[in-house]
Design a protein around this motif. Sequence first.
Motif, PDB file in Angstrom:
ATOM      1  N   TYR A  93       0.825  -1.214   0.000  1.00 56.41           N
ATOM      2  CA  TYR A  93       0.000   0.000   0.000  1.00 56.41           C
ATOM      3  C   TYR A  93       0.857   1.260   0.000  1.00 56.41           C
ATOM      4  O   TYR A  93       0.628   2.196  -0.776  1.00 56.41           O
ATOM      5  CB  TYR A  93      -0.931  -0.053   1.216  1.00 56.41           C
ATOM      6  N   MET A  94       1.870   1.297   0.848  1.00 53.55           N
ATOM      7  CA  MET A  94       2.678   2.514   0.945  1.00 53.55           C
ATOM      8  C   MET A  94       3.578   2.696  -0.276  1.00 53.55           C
ATOM      9  O   MET A  94       3.752   3.819  -0.767  1.00 53.55           O
ATOM     10  CB  MET A  94       3.492   2.503   2.235  1.00 53.55           C
ATOM     11  N   ALA A  95       4.158   1.619  -0.776  1.00 53.54           N
ATOM     12  CA  ALA A  95       5.020   1.736  -1.951  1.00 53.54           C
ATOM     13  C   ALA A  95       4.216   2.157  -3.179  1.00 53.54           C
ATOM     14  O   ALA A  95       4.628   3.041  -3.944  1.00 53.54           O
ATOM     15  CB  ALA A  95       5.741   0.415  -2.211  1.00 53.54           C
ATOM     16  N   ALA A  96       3.054   1.529  -3.387  1.00 50.54           N
ATOM     17  CA  ALA A  96       2.214   1.889  -4.530  1.00 50.54           C
ATOM     18  C   ALA A  96       1.699   3.323  -4.394  1.00 50.54           C
ATOM     19  O   ALA A  96       1.614   4.060  -5.392  1.00 50.54           O
ATOM     20  CB  ALA A  96       1.053   0.913  -4.657  1.00 50.54           C
ATOM     21  N   SER A  97       1.376   3.733  -3.168  1.00 50.49           N
ATOM     22  CA  SER A  97       0.902   5.101  -2.963  1.00 50.49           C
ATOM     23  C   SER A  97       2.002   6.112  -3.242  1.00 50.49           C
ATOM     24  O   SER A  97       1.738   7.183  -3.810  1.00 50.49           O
ATOM     25  CB  SER A  97       0.390   5.270  -1.526  1.00 50.49           C
ATOM     26  N   ALA A  98       3.237   5.801  -2.853  1.00 44.25           N
ATOM     27  CA  ALA A  98       4.350   6.701  -3.153  1.00 44.25           C
ATOM     28  C   ALA A  98       4.468   6.933  -4.655  1.00 44.25           C
ATOM     29  O   ALA A  98       4.644   8.073  -5.113  1.00 44.25           O
ATOM     30  CB  ALA A  98       5.651   6.125  -2.590  1.00 44.25           C
ATOM     31  N   LEU A  99       4.357   5.867  -5.429  1.00 41.88           N
ATOM     32  CA  LEU A  99       4.426   6.011  -6.887  1.00 41.88           C
ATOM     33  C   LEU A  99       3.241   6.794  -7.428  1.00 41.88           C
ATOM     34  O   LEU A  99       3.383   7.586  -8.366  1.00 41.88           O
ATOM     35  CB  LEU A  99       4.488   4.629  -7.540  1.00 41.88           C
ATOM     36  N   ALA A 100       2.062   6.590  -6.845  1.00 46.92           N
ATOM     37  CA  ALA A 100       0.881   7.322  -7.301  1.00 46.92           C
ATOM     38  C   ALA A 100       1.040   8.818  -7.066  1.00 46.92           C
ATOM     39  O   ALA A 100       0.665   9.643  -7.918  1.00 46.92           O
ATOM     40  CB  ALA A 100      -0.368   6.801  -6.589  1.00 46.92           C
ATOM     41  N   PHE A 101       1.620   9.202  -5.928  1.00 46.22           N
ATOM     42  CA  PHE A 101       1.878  10.618  -5.682  1.00 46.22           C
ATOM     43  C   PHE A 101       2.947  11.143  -6.638  1.00 46.22           C
ATOM     44  O   PHE A 101       2.845  12.261  -7.148  1.00 46.22           O
ATOM     45  CB  PHE A 101       2.304  10.843  -4.232  1.00 46.22           C
ATOM     46  N   GLU A 102       3.973  10.349  -6.873  1.00 47.10           N
ATOM     47  CA  GLU A 102       5.036  10.792  -7.777  1.00 47.10           C
ATOM     48  C   GLU A 102       4.539  10.952  -9.200  1.00 47.10           C
ATOM     49  O   GLU A 102       4.948  11.884  -9.907  1.00 47.10           O
ATOM     50  CB  GLU A 102       6.199   9.794  -7.725  1.00 47.10           C
ATOM     51  N   ARG A 103       3.639  10.089  -9.633  1.00 45.45           N
ATOM     52  CA  ARG A 103       3.086  10.176 -10.984  1.00 45.45           C
ATOM     53  C   ARG A 103       2.008  11.247 -11.114  1.00 45.45           C
ATOM     54  O   ARG A 103       1.633  11.613 -12.227  1.00 45.45           O
ATOM     55  CB  ARG A 103       2.490   8.817 -11.390  1.00 45.45           C
ATOM     56  N   GLY A 104       1.493  11.737  -9.996  1.00 45.99           N
ATOM     57  CA  GLY A 104       0.467  12.767 -10.042  1.00 45.99           C
ATOM     58  C   GLY A 104      -0.938  12.241 -10.210  1.00 45.99           C
ATOM     59  O   GLY A 104      -1.863  13.025 -10.458  1.00 45.99           O
ATOM     60  N   SER A 105      -1.144  10.934 -10.059  1.00 48.48           N
ATOM     61  CA  SER A 105      -2.501  10.406 -10.170  1.00 48.48           C
ATOM     62  C   SER A 105      -3.323  10.703  -8.922  1.00 48.48           C
ATOM     63  O   SER A 105      -4.553  10.710  -8.969  1.00 48.48           O
ATOM     64  CB  SER A 105      -2.470   8.898 -10.442  1.00 48.48           C
ATOM     65  N   ILE A 106      -2.655  10.941  -7.794  1.00 48.88           N
ATOM     66  CA  ILE A 106      -3.314  11.458  -6.598  1.00 48.88           C
ATOM     67  C   ILE A 106      -2.446  12.573  -6.029  1.00 48.88           C
ATOM     68  O   ILE A 106      -1.247  12.668  -6.333  1.00 48.88           O
ATOM     69  CB  ILE A 106      -3.560  10.371  -5.510  1.00 48.88           C
ATOM     70  N   GLY A 107      -3.053  13.425  -5.224  1.00 45.54           N
ATOM     71  CA  GLY A 107      -2.334  14.520  -4.599  1.00 45.54           C
ATOM     72  C   GLY A 107      -2.815  14.705  -3.179  1.00 45.54           C
ATOM     73  O   GLY A 107      -3.673  13.968  -2.692  1.00 45.54           O
ATOM     74  N   VAL A 108      -2.255  15.679  -2.499  1.00 42.06           N
ATOM     75  CA  VAL A 108      -2.708  16.016  -1.157  1.00 42.06           C
ATOM     76  C   VAL A 108      -2.625  17.526  -1.018  1.00 42.06           C
ATOM     77  O   VAL A 108      -1.678  18.155  -1.489  1.00 42.06           O
ATOM     78  CB  VAL A 108      -1.868  15.292  -0.075  1.00 42.06           C
ATOM     79  N   ASN A 109      -3.643  18.109  -0.379  1.00 44.05           N
ATOM     80  CA  ASN A 109      -3.749  19.560  -0.313  1.00 44.05           C
ATOM     81  C   ASN A 109      -4.129  20.015   1.089  1.00 44.05           C
ATOM     82  O   ASN A 109      -4.944  19.377   1.763  1.00 44.05           O
ATOM     83  CB  ASN A 109      -4.817  20.061  -1.293  1.00 44.05           C
ATOM     84  N   GLN A 110      -3.535  21.123   1.507  1.00 45.97           N
ATOM     85  CA  GLN A 110      -3.957  21.814   2.712  1.00 45.97           C
ATOM     86  C   GLN A 110      -4.823  23.000   2.291  1.00 45.97           C
ATOM     87  O   GLN A 110      -4.349  23.910   1.614  1.00 45.97           O
ATOM     88  CB  GLN A 110      -2.758  22.298   3.525  1.00 45.97           C
ATOM     89  N   THR A 111      -6.083  22.957   2.688  1.00 41.36           N
ATOM     90  CA  THR A 111      -7.019  24.030   2.378  1.00 41.36           C
ATOM     91  C   THR A 111      -7.301  24.813   3.650  1.00 41.36           C
ATOM     92  O   THR A 111      -7.761  24.247   4.648  1.00 41.36           O
ATOM     93  CB  THR A 111      -8.331  23.460   1.809  1.00 41.36           C
ATOM     94  N   LEU A 112      -7.015  26.108   3.613  1.00 40.62           N
ATOM     95  CA  LEU A 112      -7.292  26.982   4.746  1.00 40.62           C
ATOM     96  C   LEU A 112      -8.558  27.774   4.448  1.00 40.62           C
ATOM     97  O   LEU A 112      -8.652  28.450   3.416  1.00 40.62           O
ATOM     98  CB  LEU A 112      -6.136  27.947   4.997  1.00 40.62           C
ATOM     99  N   ALA A 113      -9.533  27.652   5.329  1.00 43.34           N
ATOM    100  CA  ALA A 113     -10.814  28.333   5.155  1.00 43.34           C
ATOM    101  C   ALA A 113     -11.172  29.075   6.431  1.00 43.34           C
ATOM    102  O   ALA A 113     -10.737  28.698   7.527  1.00 43.34           O
ATOM    103  CB  ALA A 113     -11.907  27.330   4.799  1.00 43.34           C
ATOM    104  N   VAL A 114     -11.970  30.121   6.281  1.00 43.64           N
ATOM    105  CA  VAL A 114     -12.353  30.973   7.394  1.00 43.64           C
ATOM    106  C   VAL A 114     -13.868  31.045   7.471  1.00 43.64           C
ATOM    107  O   VAL A 114     -14.549  31.143   6.440  1.00 43.64           O
ATOM    108  CB  VAL A 114     -11.768  32.396   7.227  1.00 43.64           C
ATOM    109  N   ARG A 115     -14.412  31.004   8.687  1.00 39.75           N
ATOM    110  CA  ARG A 115     -15.828  31.314   8.860  1.00 39.75           C
ATOM    111  C   ARG A 115     -15.946  32.837   8.890  1.00 39.75           C
ATOM    112  O   ARG A 115     -15.438  33.490   9.817  1.00 39.75           O
ATOM    113  CB  ARG A 115     -16.374  30.715  10.153  1.00 39.75           C
ATOM    114  N   PRO A 116     -16.602  33.432   7.904  1.00 38.21           N
ATOM    115  CA  PRO A 116     -16.602  34.892   7.803  1.00 38.21           C
ATOM    116  C   PRO A 116     -17.291  35.548   8.993  1.00 38.21           C
ATOM    117  O   PRO A 116     -18.207  34.991   9.603  1.00 38.21           O
ATOM    118  CB  PRO A 116     -17.381  35.158   6.510  1.00 38.21           C
ATOM    119  N   THR A 117     -16.841  36.753   9.318  1.00 37.80           N
ATOM    120  CA  THR A 117     -17.515  37.579  10.302  1.00 37.80           C
ATOM    121  C   THR A 117     -18.574  38.427   9.587  1.00 37.80           C
ATOM    122  O   THR A 117     -18.636  38.469   8.354  1.00 37.80           O
ATOM    123  CB  THR A 117     -16.526  38.517  11.007  1.00 37.80           C
ATOM    124  N   SER A 118     -19.396  39.114  10.365  1.00 34.09           N
ATOM    125  CA  SER A 118     -20.429  39.965   9.752  1.00 34.09           C
ATOM    126  C   SER A 118     -19.824  41.087   8.932  1.00 34.09           C
ATOM    127  O   SER A 118     -20.437  41.591   7.984  1.00 34.09           O
ATOM    128  CB  SER A 118     -21.338  40.557  10.849  1.00 34.09           C
TER     129      SER A 118
END
Length: 429
Positions: A387-412
């Motif tokens: 699982y980990m070896a195949a996943s490493a290749l998948a990330f390297e090939r760009g078939s999957i990615g990982v993202n940090q999304t920063l979001a804010v609850r707006p004020t009035s």
Amino acid sequence: MPFAPRLATVVERFLGSPLPVRLRAWDGSEAGPPGGPAIVVRHRRALRRVLFRPGELGLARAWVAGEIDVEGDLYAVLDRMLEPIQAERATPARQTLAAGRDLIQLAGPQLPVPPPLPPEEVRRRTGPLHSLRRDRQAISHHYDVGNEFYELVLGPSMVYSCAVWGEETAEGAGLEEAQTAKLELICRKLGLREGQRLLDVGCGWGSLVLHAARHHGVRAVGITLSAEQAAYARDRVAKEDLSDRVEIRVQDYRETADGPFDAISSVGMAEHVGATRYRAYADQVFGLLRPGGRLLNHQIARRPLPAGRTYRPDPFIDAYVFPDGELAPVGRTVALLERAGFEVRDVESLREHYAMTLRQWVRNLERHWSEAVRLTSAGRARVWRLYMAASALAFERGSIGVNQTLAVRPTSRGASGLPLRPRAWTEAS
């Protein structure tokens, strides 16, 4: 006639291309290009598994059972085998039928009896998809396999998400330094300050809440569905004398109702939520945040599918690794967070970082292989290595990615409290 040349012919018909690696059969015969790594078929039972469940799941069962193995570089074998598969060559139907007939002959006389499933495979799932009960079962399957096993794989940080290498870490830094840099990056993105309340959804073994309390002075709540993770995290909290600032709960995000929080982190958890429940998840974390509060959602993403194609989870990962886990394109994640009311302020891809992290975890596992087998089972260790070896290749090939999304609850008034240039995370916010 030796088995390997006949089996090589079958594989080449299915692939629609020449055999990319050496093949060795249970009778000692070999076929394919000389030199380099080799696929070893140790028992003809592996062929019966493929016949009863054609495709990836049948191969996975043979791998977990030890009936198929690799000699040499596992990454090289996976990479060479993936290339013709991902090229999506159309194999003529008559070739496929001929290969199937040959495989039946090679599989031997016990064909009518399906081989028993490896004990590491998920057996039975009860309840509706992504119900509270079923999600607890899925989480337990993956995480409640022994904290000592995870210590071998993850290292002292006990962080089960991608580390961050780069300007925040010295060149050549190891896994522990890179994981610390990731924890600090999350805290800075969230703008954590003394006395704030932090909720970590899917807190794992407690590394982020401990870091946030120790270095940023927050009062933190970590929730997980894994009883083993919670016990481990509570022990860490007690040892660091942070019980007055850190609370660990065995609790689903749907059961959390003691907001508002100043910040919420969700790192490597949303993959378990599921497409049908993702909007409800976004609504829940939105409701738990105070106006102006920040959400850091760290999540693996898949590429969008071509028109007309339906997403299906990877059968090996669904059966052995993350039952009921689902991946979504980052665009869909951002859209659902916005529909819940969030203002999305930053999306950062860490795809290459996850490939580097996974290779470190594989190295840890291989270095401590005998101990890992003793703590779990040979099959479980083999699941993790593949699982980990195949996943490493998948990330390297760009078939999957990982993202940090920063979001804010707006004020009035629309204030976000973010610096004018949000990527200046190393500066005080």
